[in-house]
Design a protein around this motif. Structure first.
Motif, PDB file in Angstrom:
ATOM      1  N   THR B  83       0.818  -1.217   0.000  1.00  0.00           N
ATOM      2  CA  THR B  83       0.000   0.000   0.000  1.00  0.00           C
ATOM      3  C   THR B  83       0.852   1.269   0.000  1.00  0.00           C
ATOM      4  O   THR B  83       0.422   2.289  -0.494  1.00  0.00           O
ATOM      5  N   SER B  84       2.059   1.193   0.596  1.00  0.00           N
ATOM      6  CA  SER B  84       2.948   2.353   0.522  1.00  0.00           C
ATOM      7  C   SER B  84       4.382   1.931   0.795  1.00  0.00           C
ATOM      8  O   SER B  84       4.632   0.870   1.380  1.00  0.00           O
ATOM      9  N   VAL B  85       5.301   2.772   0.333  1.00  0.00           N
ATOM     10  CA  VAL B  85       6.719   2.530   0.614  1.00  0.00           C
ATOM     11  C   VAL B  85       7.350   3.853   1.050  1.00  0.00           C
ATOM     12  O   VAL B  85       6.858   4.921   0.690  1.00  0.00           O
ATOM     13  N   ASP B  86       8.403   3.743   1.849  1.00  0.00           N
ATOM     14  CA  ASP B  86       9.201   4.931   2.150  1.00  0.00           C
ATOM     15  C   ASP B  86      10.650   4.608   1.808  1.00  0.00           C
ATOM     16  O   ASP B  86      11.309   3.851   2.514  1.00  0.00           O
ATOM     17  N   ILE B 238      -4.858  -2.675 -25.751  1.00  0.00           N
ATOM     18  CA  ILE B 238      -4.191  -1.499 -26.317  1.00  0.00           C
ATOM     19  C   ILE B 238      -2.897  -1.185 -25.580  1.00  0.00           C
ATOM     20  O   ILE B 238      -2.393  -0.068 -25.629  1.00  0.00           O
ATOM     21  N   GLY B 239      -2.353  -2.182 -24.914  1.00  0.00           N
ATOM     22  CA  GLY B 239      -1.068  -1.972 -24.261  1.00  0.00           C
ATOM     23  C   GLY B 239      -1.183  -1.896 -22.756  1.00  0.00           C
ATOM     24  O   GLY B 239      -2.240  -2.165 -22.188  1.00  0.00           O
ATOM     25  N   HIS B 240      -0.084  -1.532 -22.142  1.00  0.00           N
ATOM     26  CA  HIS B 240       0.028  -1.595 -20.691  1.00  0.00           C
ATOM     27  C   HIS B 240       0.587  -0.302 -20.134  1.00  0.00           C
ATOM     28  O   HIS B 240       1.250   0.438 -20.841  1.00  0.00           O
ATOM     29  N   ARG B 241       0.296  -0.073 -18.845  1.00  0.00           N
ATOM     30  CA  ARG B 241       0.944   1.051 -18.169  1.00  0.00           C
ATOM     31  C   ARG B 241       1.680   0.516 -16.960  1.00  0.00           C
ATOM     32  O   ARG B 241       1.207  -0.393 -16.284  1.00  0.00           O
ATOM     33  N   PRO B 242       2.875   1.092 -16.678  1.00  0.00           N
ATOM     34  CA  PRO B 242       3.675   0.553 -15.576  1.00  0.00           C
ATOM     35  C   PRO B 242       3.013   0.853 -14.226  1.00  0.00           C
ATOM     36  O   PRO B 242       2.401   1.900 -14.051  1.00  0.00           O
ATOM     37  N   ASN B 243       3.143  -0.090 -13.309  1.00  0.00           N
ATOM     38  CA  ASN B 243       2.566   0.077 -11.971  1.00  0.00           C
ATOM     39  C   ASN B 243       3.562   0.783 -11.060  1.00  0.00           C
ATOM     40  O   ASN B 243       4.269   0.142 -10.290  1.00  0.00           O
ATOM     41  N   THR B 244       3.612   2.108 -11.189  1.00  0.00           N
ATOM     42  CA  THR B 244       4.609   2.865 -10.437  1.00  0.00           C
ATOM     43  C   THR B 244       4.001   3.937  -9.543  1.00  0.00           C
ATOM     44  O   THR B 244       4.744   4.751  -8.973  1.00  0.00           O
ATOM     45  N   ALA B 245       2.672   3.935  -9.385  1.00  0.00           N
ATOM     46  CA  ALA B 245       2.031   4.974  -8.571  1.00  0.00           C
ATOM     47  C   ALA B 245       2.620   5.019  -7.154  1.00  0.00           C
ATOM     48  O   ALA B 245       2.787   6.099  -6.570  1.00  0.00           O
ATOM     49  N   LEU B 246       2.965   3.842  -6.621  1.00  0.00           N
ATOM     50  CA  LEU B 246       3.512   3.749  -5.258  1.00  0.00           C
ATOM     51  C   LEU B 246       4.825   4.514  -5.082  1.00  0.00           C
ATOM     52  O   LEU B 246       5.170   4.897  -3.974  1.00  0.00           O
ATOM     53  N   PHE B 247       5.554   4.672  -6.192  1.00  0.00           N
ATOM     54  CA  PHE B 247       6.931   5.168  -6.084  1.00  0.00           C
ATOM     55  C   PHE B 247       7.091   6.597  -6.564  1.00  0.00           C
ATOM     56  O   PHE B 247       8.168   7.157  -6.520  1.00  0.00           O
ATOM     57  N   LYS B 248       6.011   7.150  -7.063  1.00  0.00           N
ATOM     58  CA  LYS B 248       6.047   8.500  -7.629  1.00  0.00           C
ATOM     59  C   LYS B 248       6.612   9.488  -6.616  1.00  0.00           C
ATOM     60  O   LYS B 248       6.203   9.504  -5.458  1.00  0.00           O
ATOM     61  N   GLY B 249       7.563  10.295  -7.059  1.00  0.00           N
ATOM     62  CA  GLY B 249       8.157  11.281  -6.164  1.00  0.00           C
ATOM     63  C   GLY B 249       9.297  10.727  -5.316  1.00  0.00           C
ATOM     64  O   GLY B 249      10.002  11.478  -4.657  1.00  0.00           O
ATOM     65  N   ALA B 256       6.734   8.394 -19.399  1.00  0.00           N
ATOM     66  CA  ALA B 256       5.610   7.460 -19.480  1.00  0.00           C
ATOM     67  C   ALA B 256       5.356   6.742 -18.153  1.00  0.00           C
ATOM     68  O   ALA B 256       4.470   5.905 -18.054  1.00  0.00           O
ATOM     69  N   GLY B 257       6.191   7.075 -17.135  1.00  0.00           N
ATOM     70  CA  GLY B 257       5.961   6.481 -15.812  1.00  0.00           C
ATOM     71  C   GLY B 257       6.785   5.246 -15.522  1.00  0.00           C
ATOM     72  O   GLY B 257       6.642   4.634 -14.458  1.00  0.00           O
ATOM     73  N   TYR B 258       7.658   4.847 -16.468  1.00  0.00           N
ATOM     74  CA  TYR B 258       8.520   3.685 -16.221  1.00  0.00           C
ATOM     75  C   TYR B 258       9.685   4.088 -15.319  1.00  0.00           C
ATOM     76  O   TYR B 258      10.188   5.215 -15.406  1.00  0.00           O
ATOM     77  N   ILE B 259      10.142   3.153 -14.473  1.00  0.00           N
ATOM     78  CA  ILE B 259      11.300   3.413 -13.628  1.00  0.00           C
ATOM     79  C   ILE B 259      12.554   3.440 -14.510  1.00  0.00           C
ATOM     80  O   ILE B 259      12.715   2.587 -15.390  1.00  0.00           O
ATOM     81  N   ILE B 260      13.399   4.425 -14.281  1.00  0.00           N
ATOM     82  CA  ILE B 260      14.647   4.527 -15.043  1.00  0.00           C
ATOM     83  C   ILE B 260      15.727   3.722 -14.324  1.00  0.00           C
ATOM     84  O   ILE B 260      15.987   3.950 -13.140  1.00  0.00           O
ATOM     85  N   THR B 261      16.312   2.753 -15.033  1.00  0.00           N
ATOM     86  CA  THR B 261      17.402   1.968 -14.448  1.00  0.00           C
ATOM     87  C   THR B 261      18.697   2.267 -15.192  1.00  0.00           C
ATOM     88  O   THR B 261      18.680   2.692 -16.346  1.00  0.00           O
ATOM     89  N   HIS B 262      19.806   2.045 -14.508  1.00  0.00           N
ATOM     90  CA  HIS B 262      21.111   2.232 -15.143  1.00  0.00           C
ATOM     91  C   HIS B 262      22.086   1.194 -14.590  1.00  0.00           C
ATOM     92  O   HIS B 262      21.861   0.655 -13.500  1.00  0.00           O
ATOM     93  N   ASP B 263      23.131   0.885 -15.330  1.00  0.00           N
ATOM     94  CA  ASP B 263      24.146  -0.090 -14.901  1.00  0.00           C
ATOM     95  C   ASP B 263      23.494  -1.344 -14.332  1.00  0.00           C
ATOM     96  O   ASP B 263      23.727  -1.710 -13.175  1.00  0.00           O
TER      97      ASP B 263
END
Lengths: 109, 313
Positions: B83-86, B238-249, B256-263
């Motif tokens: 339901t939430s993360v910190d 018609i496609g999908h949307r990433p489930n990132t509402a929990l992590f916004k901010g 488009a709301g996808y998490i940006i990953t690197h390395d």
């Protein structure tokens, strides 16, 4: 688990066990080939434990029981229908949290 | 309470592979399944492109086996929805149901969920002829004429699958060209039960007062002309949307709301890793999700090894 409390409804026993039941009855319309139904299964089992003695809870396999499935115009599963006095008083189609389902059921007990 | 080494959010191929690897590394991971447990593969039938299964494997069976394999090596699986993360606190905090978990590392594998058209009539008739799951609901439309909305691989797959039941499947796509891969397009075009409504959009879904789908209104994109087409179901693909509402901010997302990953599987927050469709809008395959789940687990393991002893409370 709570599986002991979960009834099996069929075209044969639906009238007797659901329509003519005294108290509220929650019916889970499901099928073997439906992935989301399998996800919802444990939630329904848990509800059957929580509401034992208050609400009759059971499952109806849509493959094996076409006439009840058609009669209640089921067009998508999982579908949970809550019956009271032989009437459908609530219906929830698709996945839902246990807490949401409890709120829906609590309105009728 | 001791913080967990690894808390994994999500139970598709990415999450379960991350669990398998971190369990085998003796990190005793905790995995929180989520509402759509098992992920998108739970809605599929035969998967023919997961290496190692030369005759194909049913999506739900593959997910059942991945789950069992992760559990076999000591993954603790919780049937709950986060339901939430910190992610500003250390250790991180993840809340699900009435529980609060603290974690040295978090692996985000929340995937993507089906997009809807956004019509009022679509929401009202969901489960009454409107569906996002062909394998669940195709059964109810034996011998009937139905529609699939979308032009990608998933839409082709659904349309082909639905011809098992329906007498006719109308594919509605708003562009003149399909987005689907060549092999899927060819399969769909060769199917005599599939007809095409290209350069058309669904304007409305109607029920003729019966509380179940009776027709759809199509709008031709070029001319704006409206046509009512009788159908008893509309499958939306018609496609999908990433489930990132929990992590916004709390974590860096793209437009488009996808998490940006690197390395590998690293996010902009050290100790938080992401894998699978939640960070991938390009490949979106079971095998790439599983591969990135492995990367996330290995990255998390290295990260934990690097935490100085005095901070490993």
């Amino acid at each position: 688990m709570a599986a002991d409390n979960v009834q099996t409804f069929t075209d044969g026993n639906f009238e007797e066990t659901v329509i003519k039941a005294g108290g509220p009855v929650l019916v889970d319309f499901w099928a073997e080939w439906c992935g989301p139904c399998k996800r919802l299964g444990p939630t329904v089992d848990a509800l059957a434990g929580d509401y034992a003695g208050k609400v009759t809870i059971g499952k109806l396999n849509v493959d094996e029981n076409p006439s009840t499935t058609m009669k209640f115009q089921i067009r998508g599963i999982p579908a949970l229908l809550l019956f009271k006095g032989g009437q459908v008083v609530e219906s929830v189609v698709g996945l839902a949290h246990k807490d949401e389902l409890k709120k829906v059921i609590d309105k009728h007990i | 309470m001791q913080p967990r080494n690894v808390v994994i959010i999500g139970s598709g191929p990415a999450g379960l592979t991350a669990a398998l690897y971190s369990a085998r590394a003796n990190l005793k991971p905790l995995l929180i399944e989520g509402l759509e447990a098992g992920g998108q593969l739970m809605l599929t039938t035969l998967i023919e492109n997961f290496p190692g299964f030369k005759d194909g494997i049913m999506g739900p069976d593959l997910m059942g086996d991945m789950r069992a394999q992760a559990e076999k090596f000591g993954t603790e699986i919780v049937r709950a929805h986060v339901t939430s993360v910190d992610l500003t606190m250390r250790p991180f905090v993840v809340r699900a149901a009435d529980q609060e978990y603290r974690a040295k590392t978090v692996v985000i594998a929340t995937g993507a969920s089906a997009k809807l058209l956004g019509l009022e009539s679509e929401r009202r008739l969901m489960g009454r002829g409107v569906s996002t799951c062909a394998t669940c609901d195709g059964f109810f439309f034996r011998g009937q004429e139905i529609a699939v909305v979308g032009g990608g691989d998933s839409a082709m797959e659904e349309a082909i699958y639905l011809t098992r039941f329906a007498s006719k499947v109308i594919v509605v796509h708003r562009r003149p060209m399909l987005r689907a891969s060549k092999i899927m397009q060819e399969k769909a075009r060769a199917n005599p039960k599939i007809v095409w409504a290209l350069e058309s959009e669904v304007e409305e879904i109607r029920d003729a007062g019966r509380n179940e789908v009776s027709s759809m209104v199509l709008r031709e994109v070029q001319t704006g002309r409206l046509t009512e087409v009788p159908v008893s179901a509309v499958f939306v693909a018609i496609g999908h949307r990433p489930n990132t509402a929990l992590f916004k901010g709390q974590i860096e997302l793209d437009a488009a709301g996808y998490i940006i990953t690197h390395d590998g599987a690293k996010t902009n927050v050290p100790g938080v890793f992401a894998c699978g469709d939640v960070q991938d809008h390009i490949y979106r395959q079971a095998i790439t999700a599983a591969g990135s789940g492995c990367m996330a687990a290995l990255d998390a393991e290295h990260y934990i090894d690097g935490i100085p002893e005095h901070l490993q409370t």
